[in-house]
Write an enzyme that holds these catalytic residues in place. Sequence first.
Site, PDB file in Angstrom:
ATOM      1  N   SER A   1       0.852  -1.190   0.000  1.00  0.00           N
ATOM      2  CA  SER A   1       0.000   0.000   0.000  1.00  0.00           C
ATOM      3  C   SER A   1       0.891   1.246   0.000  1.00  0.00           C
ATOM      4  O   SER A   1       1.792   1.337  -0.832  1.00  0.00           O
ATOM      5  CB  SER A   1      -0.964  -0.038   1.195  1.00  0.00           C
TER       6      SER A   1
ATOM      7  N   ASP B   1      -8.556  -6.610  -4.632  1.00  0.00           N
ATOM      8  CA  ASP B   1      -8.307  -5.220  -4.228  1.00  0.00           C
ATOM      9  C   ASP B   1      -9.149  -4.271  -5.083  1.00  0.00           C
ATOM     10  O   ASP B   1      -9.065  -4.258  -6.303  1.00  0.00           O
ATOM     11  CB  ASP B   1      -6.816  -4.900  -4.417  1.00  0.00           C
TER      12      ASP B   1
ATOM     13  N   HIS C   1      -8.093  -5.190  -0.339  1.00  0.00           N
ATOM     14  CA  HIS C   1      -6.802  -4.528  -0.245  1.00  0.00           C
ATOM     15  C   HIS C   1      -5.986  -4.985   0.958  1.00  0.00           C
ATOM     16  O   HIS C   1      -4.782  -5.210   0.852  1.00  0.00           O
ATOM     17  CB  HIS C   1      -7.017  -3.015  -0.184  1.00  0.00           C
TER      18      HIS C   1
END
Length: 385
Positions: free
Chosen positions: A167, A335, A365
């Site tokens: 991320s 995601d 995610h």
Amino acid sequence: MTIAASRPVTAVRHTAAVPSAPVRELDGVTRTAVVGPLALEAGGKLPEVTLAYETWGTLDADGGNAVLIQHALTGSAHAARGDSDEDGWWDGLIGPGRTIDTDRFFVVSINIVGGCNGSTGPASPAPDGRPWGSRFPFITLRDAAAAEARLADRLGIRQWFAVVGGSMGGARALEWAATFPERVRKCAVIAVGAHSTAEQIALAQAQTLAIRQDPDFRDGDYYDGAAPESGLALARRIAHISYRSEAELEARFSRKAQDGEQPLNAASLAERGRYQVESYLDHQGAKLVRRFDANSYIALTEALMSHDVGRGRGGVEAALADSPVEFFIAAVETDRLYLPVQSAVLAAALPGEVPVHHIASAIGHDGFLTEAEQLGALLKRTLFS
């Protein structure tokens, strides 16, 4: 470093000076280092930057076994338990005998500048002794890499064996590889693309506005009064919806009512009970409020909004075309925040044939965190073989 705030902020567990030579320190225990003034990409300046960091393992004499772990938006440097009494957010990957083997590697995790877990951020004292608050300058992930490079110098690390993150941590890892390619041998970019898209920026703006429109925000100068907890909790709710897949939310909660509450049996809107998914989001918001600073949430969210590895470098392909770094790219199949296709676009911009590894998860995610065993197996077959 003292953090001024109107509510508890995650404390630095232990603070000590940076060692003058590589020695074995306690694993997973926070230390701090002053890395000096930092001129910022957007034009501002921090007159002095302190970075909080944790380490695991022992640095080799030649400094060649160092691995940098980059945390996500509301993470911290505490990636693994080590000698501390607190679980780390990537314990499944980091430790003796694990994929990132701390008997083999010297692992470092750095709390990003602008954060609230020991590094210089909006709650830190400015030169006049008051918290920076609204005066805190705009920072980018490129600024964060520049500050972290100074800490690497202090630790005696001239080149990372690998830089790994998911991320926002993946975006930070990618920025390290683009800014300091000679200092990165291998780079793992997980669950993030080469730049923030319009939709990702739109979701981020909704979060920052939720905080800014809280009456207690006071333009960011709230440290002598009530913190904007309602706004921060709402921002977390918005974010968390994008961190989980629709299928996962449906499977867990469907349309079920929260225990003891009646969403469809109330005399007024004010008396309506909650669905279970509403209670879940309320819980996520309340957890973040207890450990994170609202100004840091804005500063780091806006740094992520600005993420674009091709900015000022002729675009993504030009920025990475001649990179000597060995890349590992991975996407979470479900995601819906950082779509797998964005990982594929990044991989296509890299020199050579770079595959996109897929993490199978119903979560969405957050699968880059919850599927540590699966991710570890992928990394072990590639970067850490």
